[in-house]
Design a protein around this motif. Structure first.
Motif, PDB file in Angstrom:
ATOM      1  N   ASN A  46       0.882  -1.180   0.000  1.00  0.00           N
ATOM      2  CA  ASN A  46       0.000   0.000   0.000  1.00  0.00           C
ATOM      3  C   ASN A  46       0.918   1.229   0.000  1.00  0.00           C
ATOM      4  N   PHE A  48       1.532   5.081  -0.525  1.00  0.00           N
ATOM      5  CA  PHE A  48       0.859   6.383  -0.583  1.00  0.00           C
ATOM      6  C   PHE A  48       1.865   7.511  -0.512  1.00  0.00           C
ATOM      7  N   SER A  52      -3.557  10.992   2.643  1.00  0.00           N
ATOM      8  CA  SER A  52      -4.735  10.115   2.572  1.00  0.00           C
ATOM      9  C   SER A  52      -5.063   9.595   3.963  1.00  0.00           C
ATOM     10  N   THR A  53      -6.337   9.437   4.249  1.00  0.00           N
ATOM     11  CA  THR A  53      -6.747   8.679   5.433  1.00  0.00           C
ATOM     12  C   THR A  53      -7.626   7.525   4.975  1.00  0.00           C
ATOM     13  N   THR A  55      -8.781   6.389   1.941  1.00  0.00           N
ATOM     14  CA  THR A  55      -8.439   5.485   0.834  1.00  0.00           C
ATOM     15  C   THR A  55      -7.372   4.496   1.297  1.00  0.00           C
ATOM     16  N   ARG A  56      -6.353   5.019   1.978  1.00  0.00           N
ATOM     17  CA  ARG A  56      -5.256   4.155   2.430  1.00  0.00           C
ATOM     18  C   ARG A  56      -5.748   3.119   3.444  1.00  0.00           C
ATOM     19  N   HIS A  60      -6.381  -1.007   3.050  1.00  0.00           N
ATOM     20  CA  HIS A  60      -5.696  -1.857   4.023  1.00  0.00           C
ATOM     21  C   HIS A  60      -6.708  -2.766   4.735  1.00  0.00           C
ATOM     22  N   ASP A  72       3.068  -1.274   4.135  1.00  0.00           N
ATOM     23  CA  ASP A  72       2.808   0.025   3.528  1.00  0.00           C
ATOM     24  C   ASP A  72       3.933   1.017   3.713  1.00  0.00           C
ATOM     25  N   THR A  74       4.240   5.448   3.605  1.00  0.00           N
ATOM     26  CA  THR A  74       3.459   6.677   3.518  1.00  0.00           C
ATOM     27  C   THR A  74       4.390   7.870   3.398  1.00  0.00           C
ATOM     28  N   ARG A 104      -0.834   5.687  -4.605  1.00  0.00           N
ATOM     29  CA  ARG A 104      -1.291   7.073  -4.785  1.00  0.00           C
ATOM     30  C   ARG A 104      -0.046   7.925  -4.968  1.00  0.00           C
ATOM     31  N   GLY A 125      -4.774   4.504  -6.654  1.00  0.00           N
ATOM     32  CA  GLY A 125      -5.440   5.104  -5.492  1.00  0.00           C
ATOM     33  C   GLY A 125      -5.508   6.618  -5.608  1.00  0.00           C
TER      34      GLY A 125
END
Ligand code: NCD
Length: 342
Positions: A46, A48, A52-53, A55-56, A60, A72, A74, A104, A125
């Motif tokens: 994942n 990112f 994002s909150t 969508t991520r 997950h 992931d 971020t 994303r 994403g």
């Protein structure tokens, strides 16, 4: 359905209908009544590189609800891209670790470039102002579910899209997705300079839909079935555009607008997050608790829809019912304190 989910361009009415059916079958798991392990052993990457909150976390959670595990990363500064690594190299490396990848990224086209370097399924994403296909699928699922509840039909429906239609990637994907269905009426209301790109208006019109652009919400929208409002994407503005920009209150969807201008069963949607700072004039909190406000039903729908995307891309969509077990932990009847009983 193609190997990746990068744009609504790769979807057909049949593939969307299939995903909607699979999502409906995911409901008992998404609503925490049953457990499945159909993706046990699978790993999701994942990635990112932009804020994002939901969508991520919902990607997950959806992967976990299917029994898989998630790795992931971020933020751009903590990734190897900050050291100059190319999308090609990151893609190849991640493909050795993961069975599916969600990404994303702030640049339009970047997720497609990443996907071109791997045989592992990739889901977009959100690529800058480009597209957000999983959001469009969950928006469509929400419209379909709300219409079924209200006894309405999609054919001939009137959908109002408002807010930042230029940089808002969710509306770009949603208008393409709606255009796959029988003719409907789509009204676009954007502040000056933030209108829907012409190529999208032309595409939708060429598929037989009636598209109308208006400049204000101060109009009669009594026959509108869906008001879909969006946040102004200030992070995509040039310095010149930001200077002195403020959204006029005239573009705010609030209780007064809904009561005065819309119908009693018009639903209100927003991809969220809404900017709750008062000067932002985004979707007003005074609609909280109003059953027409579908925004949290919409976010809830992100789970079954994203589960359906994973199950379909990883080809386990026929196996879901085979190993269902009942949930054993405590689950509240309604998760939100303001959730309306419909
Ligand atoms: C949207 C996005 O990131 O495009 N959020 C989301 O994914 N639900 C909309 C936004 O940020 O305004």
């Amino acid at each position: 359905m193609s190997r990746h989910l990068l744009s609504v361009d790769s979807l057909t009415r049949d593939s969307v209908n299939h995903l909607m059916h699979v999502a409906a079958r995911m409901e008992p798991i998404a609503q925490r009544r049953q457990v499945t392990r159909v993706l046990e052993g699978a790993v999701l990457g994942n990635l990112f590189f932009e804020a994002s909150t939901r969508t991520r976390v919902s990607f997950h959670a959806a992967f976990c609800r299917l029994g898989g595990s998630v790795c992931d990363t971020t933020g751009f500064t903590f990734s190897s891209m900050a050291k100059g690594e190319s999308l090609y190299d990151t893609s190849r490396v991640m493909s050795g670790y993961c069975d599916a990848i969600v990404m994303r990224h702030p640049d339009q086209g970047s997720v497609a470039e990443f996907a071109a370097a791997t045989h592992v399924p990739v889901i977009n994403g959100g690529d800058g102002p480009g597209e957000h296909p999983s959001q469009a699928l969950l928006d469509f699922y929400t419209i379909d579910k709300e219409f079924t509840r209200l006894g309405k039909k999609l054919a001939g429906a009137h959908v109002l899209l408002t807010g930042d239609l230029k940089y808002g990637r969710t509306v770009h994907s949603l208008i393409k997705l709606l255009s796959l269905y029988d003719p409907m009426r789509i009204t676009l209301v954007a502040p000056p300079g933030l209108e829907m790109p012409d190529y999208l208006i032309d595409l939708v019109a060429s598929r037989g839909h009636r598209v109308e652009q208006r400049t204000s919400l101060a109009d009669d929208y009594a026959d509108v079935d869906v008001v879909y409002t969006t946040r102004i994407q200030k992070e995509r503005f040039t310095a010149e555009m930001s200077e002195g920009f403020s959204l006029s209150r005239d573009f705010t969807v609030d209780r007064a607008f809904m009561d005065k201008r819309c119908g009693r069963d018009t639903i209100v949607m927003h991809p969220l997050p809404r900017d709750s700072r008062s000067e932002a004039n985004d979707l007003d909190v005074d609609l909280n608790g109003d059953p027409r406000l579908a925004i949290f039903r919409q976010t809830d729908n992100g789970i079954p829809v994203r589960m359906a995307i994973f199950a379909t891309l990883l080809q386990v969509d026929e196996l879901i019912e085979k190993d269902l077990r009942p949930v054993r932990w405590f689950v509240p009847e309604r998760v939100g304190v303001d959730d309306s009983a419909l």
